[in-house]
Design a protein around this motif. Structure first.
Motif, mmCIF file in Angstrom:
data_model
loop_
_atom_site.group_PDB
_atom_site.id
_atom_site.type_symbol
_atom_site.label_atom_id
_atom_site.label_comp_id
_atom_site.label_asym_id
_atom_site.label_seq_id
_atom_site.Cartn_x
_atom_site.Cartn_y
_atom_site.Cartn_z
ATOM 1 N N VAL A 1 -6.737 -0.279 -6.549
ATOM 2 C CA VAL A 1 -5.917 0.831 -7.008
ATOM 3 C C VAL A 1 -6.845 1.895 -7.568
ATOM 4 C CG1 VAL A 1 -4.119 1.528 -8.633
ATOM 5 C CG2 VAL A 1 -4.019 -0.730 -7.542
ATOM 6 N N THR A 2 -6.649 3.130 -7.127
ATOM 7 C CA THR A 2 -7.452 4.245 -7.608
ATOM 8 C C THR A 2 -6.535 5.314 -8.146
ATOM 9 O OG1 THR A 2 -9.140 3.791 -5.932
ATOM 10 C CG2 THR A 2 -9.218 5.948 -6.998
ATOM 11 N N LEU B 1 -3.359 11.621 -8.561
ATOM 12 C CA LEU B 1 -2.995 10.979 -7.310
ATOM 13 C C LEU B 1 -3.317 9.495 -7.428
ATOM 14 C CD1 LEU B 1 -2.082 11.542 -4.330
ATOM 15 C CD2 LEU B 1 -4.511 11.523 -3.771
ATOM 16 N N LEU B 2 -2.356 8.657 -7.053
ATOM 17 C CA LEU B 2 -2.516 7.207 -7.117
ATOM 18 C C LEU B 2 -2.551 6.654 -5.702
ATOM 19 C CD1 LEU B 2 -2.465 4.658 -9.035
ATOM 20 C CD2 LEU B 2 -0.033 4.536 -8.462
ATOM 21 N N THR B 3 -3.558 5.827 -5.412
ATOM 22 C CA THR B 3 -3.621 5.140 -4.126
ATOM 23 C C THR B 3 -3.670 3.641 -4.383
ATOM 24 O OG1 THR B 3 -6.046 5.168 -3.985
ATOM 25 C CG2 THR B 3 -4.868 7.053 -3.045
ATOM 26 N N VAL B 4 -2.925 2.899 -3.563
ATOM 27 C CA VAL B 4 -2.872 1.443 -3.658
ATOM 28 C C VAL B 4 -3.091 0.891 -2.254
ATOM 29 C CG1 VAL B 4 -1.450 -0.544 -4.254
ATOM 30 C CG2 VAL B 4 -1.192 1.591 -5.544
ATOM 31 N N ALA B 5 -4.119 0.054 -2.075
ATOM 32 C CA ALA B 5 -4.396 -0.552 -0.769
ATOM 33 C C ALA B 5 -5.347 -1.727 -0.939
ATOM 34 C CB ALA B 5 -5.000 0.467 0.187
ATOM 35 N N PRO C 1 0.822 -1.218 0.000
ATOM 36 C CA PRO C 1 0.000 0.000 0.000
ATOM 37 C C PRO C 1 0.853 1.264 0.000
ATOM 38 C CG PRO C 1 -0.782 -1.555 1.655
ATOM 39 C CD PRO C 1 0.525 -2.073 1.156
ATOM 40 N N PHE C 2 0.412 2.255 -0.760
ATOM 41 C CA PHE C 2 1.054 3.568 -0.761
ATOM 42 C C PHE C 2 0.172 4.578 -1.474
ATOM 43 C CE2 PHE C 2 2.343 1.976 -4.845
ATOM 44 C CZ PHE C 2 2.506 3.086 -5.655
ATOM 45 N N ILE C 3 0.524 5.844 -1.337
ATOM 46 C CA ILE C 3 -0.136 6.958 -2.017
ATOM 47 C C ILE C 3 0.956 7.831 -2.597
ATOM 48 C CG2 ILE C 3 -1.600 9.007 -1.755
ATOM 49 C CD1 ILE C 3 -2.874 7.633 0.670
ATOM 50 N N THR C 4 0.775 8.277 -3.857
ATOM 51 C CA THR C 4 1.762 9.159 -4.470
ATOM 52 C C THR C 4 1.104 10.052 -5.508
ATOM 53 O OG1 THR C 4 3.914 9.264 -5.573
ATOM 54 C CG2 THR C 4 2.420 7.540 -6.297
#
Length: 87
Positions: free
Chosen positions: A76-77, A68-72, A40-43
């Motif tokens: 993935v969004t 903005l990319l979010t992975v959790a 998981p991360f956000i960037t």
């Protein structure tokens, strides 16, 4: 092949949503490759070309200006002000 839920969303609504096995794009620290069960991360993301590989081995290509990319949790969004899929 393992997949993850991918949503590409703009201010006008979801541009694309479905299961993907691979996502490639450029974050602020360099190129990113996302696969199932990624950490998981956000960037923030930079203007770039985007590649999405699907379970049937087909590919989608597009471009975005920023976002903005979010992975959790295998979801993935990609939130972006502008995303265009190539036809």
């Amino acid at each position: 092949m393992n997949s993850f839920k991918l949503t590409v969303s703009s201010p006008n609504g979801n541009v694309w949503e479905g299961d993907a096995v691979f996502l490639s794009l450029r974050g602020i620290c360099g190129d990113l490759a996302i696969m199932a069960n990624h950490t998981p991360f956000i960037t923030p993301v930079k203007p770039c070309n985007v590649k999405i590989e699907l379970q049937d081995e087909s590919e989608l290509h597009g471009s975005l200006k920023d976002g903005l990319l979010t992975v959790a949790d295998n979801c993935v969004t990609l939130l972006t002000g502008s995303f265009e899929l190539e036809k």
